[in-house]
Design an enzyme around this catalytic site. Structure first.
Site, PDB file in Angstrom:
ATOM      1  N   LYS A 189       8.155   9.983  -8.191  1.00 42.92           N
ATOM      2  CA  LYS A 189       8.741  10.975  -7.276  1.00 42.92           C
ATOM      3  C   LYS A 189      10.195  10.647  -6.937  1.00 42.92           C
ATOM      4  O   LYS A 189      10.849  11.404  -6.219  1.00 42.92           O
ATOM      5  CB  LYS A 189       7.898  11.136  -6.016  1.00 42.92           C
ATOM      6  CG  LYS A 189       7.857   9.974  -5.066  1.00 42.92           C
ATOM      7  CD  LYS A 189       6.992  10.341  -3.852  1.00 42.92           C
ATOM      8  CE  LYS A 189       6.958   9.255  -2.795  1.00 42.92           C
ATOM      9  NZ  LYS A 189       6.249   8.040  -3.220  1.00 42.92           N
ATOM     10  N   ASP A 244       0.005   0.642  -4.635  1.00 37.31           N
ATOM     11  CA  ASP A 244      -0.747  -0.557  -4.956  1.00 37.31           C
ATOM     12  C   ASP A 244      -0.590  -0.880  -6.442  1.00 37.31           C
ATOM     13  O   ASP A 244      -0.313  -0.011  -7.247  1.00 37.31           O
ATOM     14  CB  ASP A 244      -2.242  -0.348  -4.655  1.00 37.31           C
ATOM     15  CG  ASP A 244      -2.478   0.210  -3.258  1.00 37.31           C
ATOM     16  OD1 ASP A 244      -1.552   0.145  -2.436  1.00 37.31           O
ATOM     17  OD2 ASP A 244      -3.577   0.727  -3.006  1.00 37.31           O
ATOM     18  N   LYS A 247       0.829  -1.201   0.000  1.00 36.22           N
ATOM     19  CA  LYS A 247       0.000   0.000   0.000  1.00 36.22           C
ATOM     20  C   LYS A 247       0.868   1.258   0.000  1.00 36.22           C
ATOM     21  O   LYS A 247       1.933   1.284   0.610  1.00 36.22           O
ATOM     22  CB  LYS A 247      -0.894  -0.014   1.242  1.00 36.22           C
ATOM     23  CG  LYS A 247      -1.729   1.236   1.482  1.00 36.22           C
ATOM     24  CD  LYS A 247      -2.545   1.085   2.751  1.00 36.22           C
ATOM     25  CE  LYS A 247      -3.228   2.390   3.122  1.00 36.22           C
ATOM     26  NZ  LYS A 247      -2.260   3.426   3.558  1.00 36.22           N
ATOM     27  N   LYS A 268       7.663   0.992   1.875  1.00 40.25           N
ATOM     28  CA  LYS A 268       8.375   0.124   0.930  1.00 40.25           C
ATOM     29  C   LYS A 268       9.801   0.609   0.675  1.00 40.25           C
ATOM     30  O   LYS A 268      10.730  -0.194   0.591  1.00 40.25           O
ATOM     31  CB  LYS A 268       7.617   0.065  -0.399  1.00 40.25           C
ATOM     32  CG  LYS A 268       6.275  -0.618  -0.329  1.00 40.25           C
ATOM     33  CD  LYS A 268       5.591  -0.649  -1.680  1.00 40.25           C
ATOM     34  CE  LYS A 268       5.303   0.741  -2.209  1.00 40.25           C
ATOM     35  NZ  LYS A 268       4.417   1.533  -1.346  1.00 40.25           N
TER      36      LYS A 268
END
Length: 301
Positions: free
Chosen positions: A74, A161, A43, A48
């Protein structure tokens, strides 16, 4: 200037999968053959990049040659490793009008902490292009410069996701997909969707689920209950600690922070995770739940 973009993923054959999606075979020239490849999903905002960067360092401390590829427009996947926002592959290609033969390795690869090689794929302008193209061009460029031949571990850190085939494209290169999740409804709901994406990709590619990394969670009871129901396995658990937040603010990996009992426990868990993955995480044949079934399954007091 309008630049024609061709998809580097060449369909040798295609078929409509059970889910109704078009599944294509990857051009064999694009396959990463000499390294163990992991794709990290979860998510948005679940951690991550923090997980990927510290796992990269853990692998490097095992003596492995590591390449981390950030797959988010980004381009902040590797900033704790490099202490800056690295230039993106797309920016580098645009600078030479997409004549990749004019690029040097240092134009798109930055060496980070403990020798980890860092690449930020970047992304197309908002509302245009495809993330799958960006990932494909990144792998193509790395192969052209023979960078993958001198690499033991590749970690793809993937945007949020799995919402489209483009950002599922790292699964075409990965051996194992790892899911980062927290012990809450939204994170587990996203994890279920990721399991579905990996299940679909595994019909055409070698990728398999490697397991689940519990992050930012004091408990793992709901994660474990879901794992048991669908056939997943928890590989590691990282609690919600202030030292992790501070490491991001200091632009440092956890391995560079001042030692403390809680920090040492976290870095030891990363080392254990790296050792487990290097030894070979068993493939998991998990089956996702339907959204409505998952909604009924998850519940909190």
């Amino acid at each position: 200037m309008n630049i024609a973009i061709r998809n580097p993923v060449v369909a040798k054959k295609s078929s409509i999968g059970e889910e109704g999606s078009l599944q294509v075979a990857l051009d064999p020239d694009m396959k990463i053959e000499t390294a163990k490849v992991f794709a990290v999903y979860g998510k948005g905002g679940i951690g991550k990049s923090t997980t990927s960067s510290n796992l990269s360092v853990a692998f490097s401390k095992l003596g492995k040659r590591v390449l981390q590829i950030g797959c988010d427009p980004k381009h902040d996947s590797t900033f704790t490793l490099t202490k800056r926002l690295a230039p993106t592959v797309i920016d580098a290609l645009e600078a030479v009008q997409f004549h990749s033969e004019e690029l040097r390795v240092e134009d798109f690869v930055v060496e980070g902490y403990n020798g980890v090689k860092c690449v930020e794929a970047g992304g197309p302008p908002a509302g245009t292009g495809c993330g799958g193209y960006v990932v494909g061009q990144t792998v193509k460029l790395l192969k052209e410069h023979h960078l993958l031949e001198d690499t033991d571990v590749v970690i793809f850190d993937v945007l949020g996701d799995v919402v489209c085939g483009g950002f599922a494209s790292p699964l075409q290169h990965a051996d194992r997909a790892l899911i980062v999740t927290a012990n809450d409804f939204d994170s587990i709901f996203a994890m279920n969707r990721i399991v579905a994406a990996i299940h679909a990709k595994s019909k055409n590619y070698d990728v398999r689920l490697g397991g689940v990394i519990a992050n930012r969670s004091a408990k793992t009871d709901e994660i474990d209950r879901f794992n048991d129901a669908v056939g997943l396995k928890r590989l590691a658990h990282f609690p919600d600690l202030d030292v992790v937040r501070r490491s991001r603010l200091k632009k440092q990996t956890l391995f560079e922070m001042d030692s403390s009992p809680e920090l040492d426990a976290v870095t030891a868990e990363y080392m254990r995770l790296a050792e487990t993955l290097w030894a070979g995480a068993e493939p998991l044949e998990a089956k996702p739940m339907k959204d409505r079934d998952l909604f009924e399954f998850l519940g909190f007091d």
